[in-house]
Design a protein around this motif. Structure first.
Motif, short mmCIF file in Angstrom:
data_model
loop_
_atom_site.label_atom_id
_atom_site.label_comp_id
_atom_site.label_asym_id
_atom_site.label_seq_id
_atom_site.Cartn_x
_atom_site.Cartn_y
_atom_site.Cartn_z
N ALA A 1 13.04 -3.30 17.06
CA ALA A 1 13.65 -4.46 16.40
C ALA A 1 12.53 -5.59 16.00
O ALA A 1 12.47 -5.82 14.77
N ALA A 2 11.61 -5.60 16.91
CA ALA A 2 10.41 -6.65 16.52
C ALA A 2 9.49 -5.72 15.52
O ALA A 2 9.13 -6.83 14.59
N ILE B 1 14.88 -12.60 31.73
CA ILE B 1 15.12 -11.58 31.23
C ILE B 1 13.84 -10.62 30.91
O ILE B 1 14.06 -9.35 30.67
N GLY B 2 12.57 -11.26 30.29
CA GLY B 2 11.51 -10.55 29.99
C GLY B 2 11.05 -9.86 31.17
O GLY B 2 10.72 -8.70 31.20
N ALA B 3 11.03 -10.26 32.51
CA ALA B 3 10.52 -9.43 33.57
C ALA B 3 11.48 -8.37 33.91
O ALA B 3 11.19 -7.21 34.33
N TYR B 4 12.85 -8.91 33.78
CA TYR B 4 13.99 -7.71 33.99
C TYR B 4 13.76 -6.41 33.43
O TYR B 4 14.12 -5.42 33.78
N LEU B 5 13.39 -6.82 31.95
CA LEU B 5 13.24 -5.58 31.32
C LEU B 5 11.92 -5.03 31.19
O LEU B 5 11.50 -4.05 30.35
N GLY B 6 10.85 -5.34 31.92
CA GLY B 6 9.62 -4.89 31.99
C GLY B 6 8.72 -5.37 30.89
O GLY B 6 7.75 -4.80 30.61
N LEU B 7 8.85 -6.48 30.21
CA LEU B 7 8.14 -6.92 28.89
C LEU B 7 7.05 -8.02 29.41
O LEU B 7 6.62 -8.71 28.51
N VAL B 8 6.73 -8.10 30.75
CA VAL B 8 5.82 -9.20 31.12
C VAL B 8 4.69 -8.53 31.65
O VAL B 8 4.76 -7.22 32.25
N PRO B 9 3.33 -9.34 31.77
CA PRO B 9 2.20 -8.56 32.02
C PRO B 9 2.32 -8.26 33.68
O PRO B 9 2.76 -9.28 34.34
N ARG B 10 1.80 -7.17 34.03
CA ARG B 10 1.61 -6.79 35.33
C ARG B 10 0.41 -7.41 36.06
O ARG B 10 -0.76 -7.38 35.43
N ARG B 11 0.65 -8.27 37.21
CA ARG B 11 -0.46 -9.09 37.90
C ARG B 11 -0.82 -8.31 39.27
O ARG B 11 0.20 -7.98 39.90
N TYR B 12 -2.09 -8.33 39.43
CA TYR B 12 -2.67 -7.55 40.88
C TYR B 12 -3.76 -8.62 41.48
O TYR B 12 -4.39 -8.94 40.89
N GLN B 13 -3.25 -9.20 42.57
CA GLN B 13 -4.15 -10.21 43.24
C GLN B 13 -4.48 -9.69 44.80
O GLN B 13 -3.33 -9.50 45.41
N ALA C 1 4.94 -14.41 15.83
CA ALA C 1 4.27 -13.15 16.03
C ALA C 1 2.97 -12.66 15.26
O ALA C 1 2.16 -12.29 15.74
N LEU C 2 2.95 -13.13 13.95
CA LEU C 2 2.13 -12.60 13.21
C LEU C 2 0.65 -13.44 13.44
O LEU C 2 -0.17 -13.03 13.35
N ALA C 3 1.04 -14.74 13.99
CA ALA C 3 -0.11 -15.34 14.22
C ALA C 3 -1.06 -14.83 15.72
O ALA C 3 -2.08 -14.72 15.93
N ILE C 4 -0.10 -14.24 16.47
CA ILE C 4 -0.59 -13.41 17.59
C ILE C 4 -1.28 -12.17 17.05
O ILE C 4 -2.31 -11.94 17.69
N ALA C 5 -0.78 -11.41 16.09
CA ALA C 5 -1.47 -10.49 15.68
C ALA C 5 -2.78 -10.61 15.27
O ALA C 5 -3.60 -9.91 15.10
N SER D 1 -5.16 -11.29 17.86
CA SER D 1 -5.04 -10.18 18.98
C SER D 1 -4.94 -8.59 18.07
O SER D 1 -5.48 -8.39 17.32
N THR D 2 -3.65 -8.07 18.32
CA THR D 2 -3.41 -6.84 17.91
C THR D 2 -1.95 -6.85 17.45
O THR D 2 -1.21 -7.58 17.98
N MET D 3 -1.52 -6.09 16.57
CA MET D 3 -0.35 -5.79 16.25
C MET D 3 0.62 -5.29 17.25
O MET D 3 1.85 -5.89 17.24
N ARG D 4 0.13 -4.34 18.08
CA ARG D 4 1.03 -4.11 18.99
C ARG D 4 1.00 -5.21 20.07
O ARG D 4 2.46 -5.05 20.74
N LYS D 5 0.19 -5.82 20.40
CA LYS D 5 0.64 -7.05 21.45
C LYS D 5 1.56 -8.10 20.74
O LYS D 5 2.34 -8.30 21.36
N ALA D 6 1.58 -8.16 19.60
CA ALA D 6 2.44 -8.96 18.73
C ALA D 6 3.85 -8.40 18.81
O ALA D 6 4.62 -9.21 18.98
N ARG D 7 3.99 -7.22 18.70
CA ARG D 7 5.24 -6.84 18.81
C ARG D 7 5.91 -6.87 20.30
O ARG D 7 7.15 -7.07 20.46
N VAL D 8 5.08 -6.50 21.01
CA VAL D 8 5.46 -6.67 22.53
C VAL D 8 5.85 -8.06 22.85
O VAL D 8 6.97 -8.42 23.42
N ALA D 9 5.20 -9.22 22.39
CA ALA D 9 5.33 -10.45 22.79
C ALA D 9 6.68 -10.81 21.74
O ALA D 9 7.51 -11.76 22.36
N LEU D 10 6.92 -10.54 20.40
CA LEU D 10 8.10 -10.57 19.94
C LEU D 10 9.19 -10.02 20.64
O LEU D 10 10.39 -10.53 20.55
#
Length: 337
Positions: free
Chosen positions: A282-283, A245-257, A300-304, A307-316
């Motif tokens: 909600a996050a 569901i994460g990929a379906y909603l566009g919440l996973v990193p984009r990869r180019y190879q 999520a706070l451990a990710i923040a 890293s950054t709080m914004r990435k923590a929100r996306v991950a959460l």
């Protein structure tokens, strides 16, 4: 002999093309864009093994209408179909598009896409209408503030009766400004009334839905997020794993190879934009306002912290989507521990 059909659908007319297994044209026609007319046109040709058309505004109604009439219909993503059709025909016409879609149906070189149920589309329409109205309200309030500040009046940012009272007082005695203020305030009141009516409908629908009530046991998930998520997922069983569901909603990193180039960028932002935004909000609520002990929040706070709080929100937000899908699939409620 097997036969395959392609439908190029527009608002008024639909081009129908039927091919046999060898790719020879058996039937071509142009009919109205209704399920009854399309079924009548297909009845003039041999029974088709598969009928393919692209996603679009008419897709939900026609898909369910044709499916109820026993047509083996398949809906495919328009972006994927565009790349295939571009290589099949030199000139882009409705007739060539229908023939190209029939060739896709014959070869099987496509990926079917899920067509949401009509009740799910109705819920999404209500949420989108609310978003548009809220945007109109903000625009009207900013316009009122902009007109008032020209005359040296700074209106409060809070949405309170003092906002309207001070706006009217600032325009007293100025003919043009007074009429403009009253018009904008009247429009704002109408928009607020419409938003309140939609909120009442959303509250009633969330209360009547067992799935929404279970999702609302998650801290930070309200009726709007629960309804938007259930409408976006529609059928939980169509995802083999909850983490998809994460990929379906566009919440996973984009990869180019490509060759020696291989990098991972920001999230893909595919899928339902409104549902993705609500999950992000909600996050944010869970991270900033929820104070009770919660392992998900600590994760999520451990990710923040690293890293950054914004990435923590996306991950959460992605983790919340996975948990919510699992709750829908298994009929469970959220357990903080």
């Amino acid at each position: 002999m097997e036969y395959f059909a392609g439908l190029d659908i527009s608002m008024e007319e639909t081009h129908v093309c039927v091919l046999d297994r060898e790719g020879a044209v058996v039937h071509e026609a142009k009919t109205m864009s209704t399920a009854e007319a399309i079924v009548a046109s297909l009845a003039k040709a041999p029974t088709c093994q598969r009928v393919v058309f692209e996603t679009g505004r008419m897709a939900p109604m026609l898909y369910h209408g044709l499916f109820e009439r026993g047509v083996p219909v398949v809906c495919i993503e328009s972006r994927q179909a565009y790349q295939a059709l571009k290589s099949l025909a030199t000139h882009k016409t409705d007739r060539n598009d229908a023939r190209g879609l029939a060739h896709l149906a014959r070869t099987g070189f496509f990926k079917p896409t899920h067509v949401k149920s009509l009740p799910a589309h109705a819920v999404r329409s209500l949420i989108i209408a609310r978003k548009k109205l809220v945007g109109q309200r903000v625009m009207l309030e900013n316009q009122i503030r902009g007109l008032a500040v020209v005359f040296g009046v700074r209106l409060p940012r809070a949405l309170s009766p003092a906002f309207i009272k001070q706006a009217l007082q600032s325009s007293e005695g100025i003919d043009g400004l007074s009429a403009a203020m009253r018009g904008l305030i009247g429009a704002r009141a109408a928009v607020l009334s419409a938003v309140s009516a939609i909120d009442a409908d959303l509250k009633r629908m969330a209360k009547a839905s067992n799935a929404c009530r279970r999702l609302m046991t998650i801290p930070g998930v309200g009726k709007l997020t629960a309804l938007a998520f259930t409408a976006a997922v529609d059928d939980p069983e169509r995802f083999r794993r909850s983490r998809d569901i994460g990929a379906y909603l566009g919440l996973v990193p984009r990869r180019y190879q490509s060759g020696e180039v291989d990098y991972t960028g920001s999230i893909s932002k595919c899928g339902d934009r409104r549902t993705r935004t609500l999950l992000y909000e909600a996050a944010n609520v869970m991270l900033t306002r929820y104070k009770a002990p919660l392992k998900l929040r600590d994760w999520a706070l451990a990710i923040a912290a690293r890293s950054t709080m914004r990435k923590a929100r996306v991950a959460l937000a992605r983790r919340l989507a996975i948990i919510m899908h699992a709750m829908l699939r298994h009929g469970t409620v959220f357990r903080p521990a």
